[in-house]
Design an enzyme around this catalytic site. Structure first.
Site, mmCIF file in Angstrom:
data_model
loop_
_atom_site.group_PDB
_atom_site.id
_atom_site.type_symbol
_atom_site.label_atom_id
_atom_site.label_comp_id
_atom_site.label_asym_id
_atom_site.label_seq_id
_atom_site.Cartn_x
_atom_site.Cartn_y
_atom_site.Cartn_z
ATOM 1 N N ASP A 6 21.014 0.715 -1.106
ATOM 2 C CA ASP A 6 19.388 1.514 -1.728
ATOM 3 C C ASP A 6 19.185 0.492 -0.045
ATOM 4 O O ASP A 6 18.811 -0.236 -0.131
ATOM 5 C CB ASP A 6 19.082 1.758 -2.602
ATOM 6 C CG ASP A 6 20.035 2.762 -3.492
ATOM 7 O OD1 ASP A 6 20.979 3.746 -3.197
ATOM 8 O OD2 ASP A 6 19.326 2.288 -4.871
ATOM 9 N N ASP A 16 20.979 14.029 -11.324
ATOM 10 C CA ASP A 16 20.622 13.183 -12.142
ATOM 11 C C ASP A 16 19.445 13.359 -13.020
ATOM 12 O O ASP A 16 18.964 14.065 -13.351
ATOM 13 C CB ASP A 16 19.620 12.275 -11.001
ATOM 14 C CG ASP A 16 19.803 12.282 -9.405
ATOM 15 O OD1 ASP A 16 21.412 11.460 -9.606
ATOM 16 O OD2 ASP A 16 19.532 11.670 -8.688
#
Length: 233
Positions: free
Chosen positions: A8, A128
């Site tokens: 990330d 998500d």
């Protein structure tokens, strides 16, 4: 079943957030390209890269993403704020093997249909989930209910899902097996699981459920999971 290491990106660094909270961030490296090549050397067969700055509307790490894609031989799937066909094209030209669609997919399944028509198996749709709902815009806003979203995305031709349990993400508390069991009943498409993985037992548990792959970040950085133990089988 494979484990896909996560990188990330925020401010040019490799970081991890806890439960998607941008104020709860741990920086693991100032050199994400080196992280990528190390994962490849450890046996990774694919990498998962997310541009958090784009997802959060705070800039971008496009050059870092391109550098990672050029520096490894394994395929790289990239996500973070991909909301147009042009953005998918830019990533493909930068070397990405797959583009992960999030907010745009949840808000407009017709966008998924157009993306699949043009890019086919290069498309992955991120779902998500928090409290039974799909979260959007950097996990800050509630979207549709999970069942509603999955039905629409299946109809749009989604070739593959990346499903994240937000409550488990970055916690090392173990994956939400109930969530993934539910998702696998809602689709016949391959499912990549993400969120909470701590060790090899968690990986095998997800394989037993029928998940195609698992994304892991913090467990690899904190060394509670060794990639060498889960690169086969």
């Amino acid at each position: 079943m494979i484990v896909i290491p996560a990188i990330d990106l925020r401010g040019g660094r490799a970081v991890r957030l806890r439960r998607g909270d941008p104020t709860d961030v741990t920086t693991y490296s100032d050199d994400p390209v080196a992280v990528a090549t190390t994962f490849q050397g450890d046996g990774a067969r694919r990498l998962h890269v997310v541009d958090l700055d784009v997802a959060l509307g705070e800039g971008d790490n496009r050059q870092v993403v391109a550098d990672i894609c050029r520096s490894v031989a394994v395929p790289v799937q990239v996500g973070g704020g991909i909301r147009t066909l042009e953005a998918i094209g830019d990533l493909v030209r930068a070397g990405a093997a797959r583009a992960i669609l999030g907010t745009a997919a949840a808000a407009d399944p017709t966008f998924v249909a157009r993306a699949v028509e043009e890019y086919a198996e290069r498309v992955v749709v991120a779902v998500d989930v928090r409290g039974g709902r799909v979260m959007v815009k950097g996990w800050k806003e509630e979207g549709p209910a999970l069942e509603e979203a999955m039905a629409a995305l299946n109809d749009a031709g989604t070739p593959r899902y990346l499903v994240t349990s937000i409550a488990r993400d970055g916690t090392l508390d173990g994956p939400d097996l109930r969530l993934f069991t539910q998702v696998l009943k809602l689709t016949d498409r391959p499912v990549i699981a993400s969120g909470g993985i701590r060790d090899a037992d968690d990986v095998w548990a997800l394989r037993e459920l029928g998940c195609e792959a698992a994304v892991s970040g913090k467990a690899l950085y904190e060394k509670t999971l060794k990639l060498s133990k889960v690169t086969r089988g």
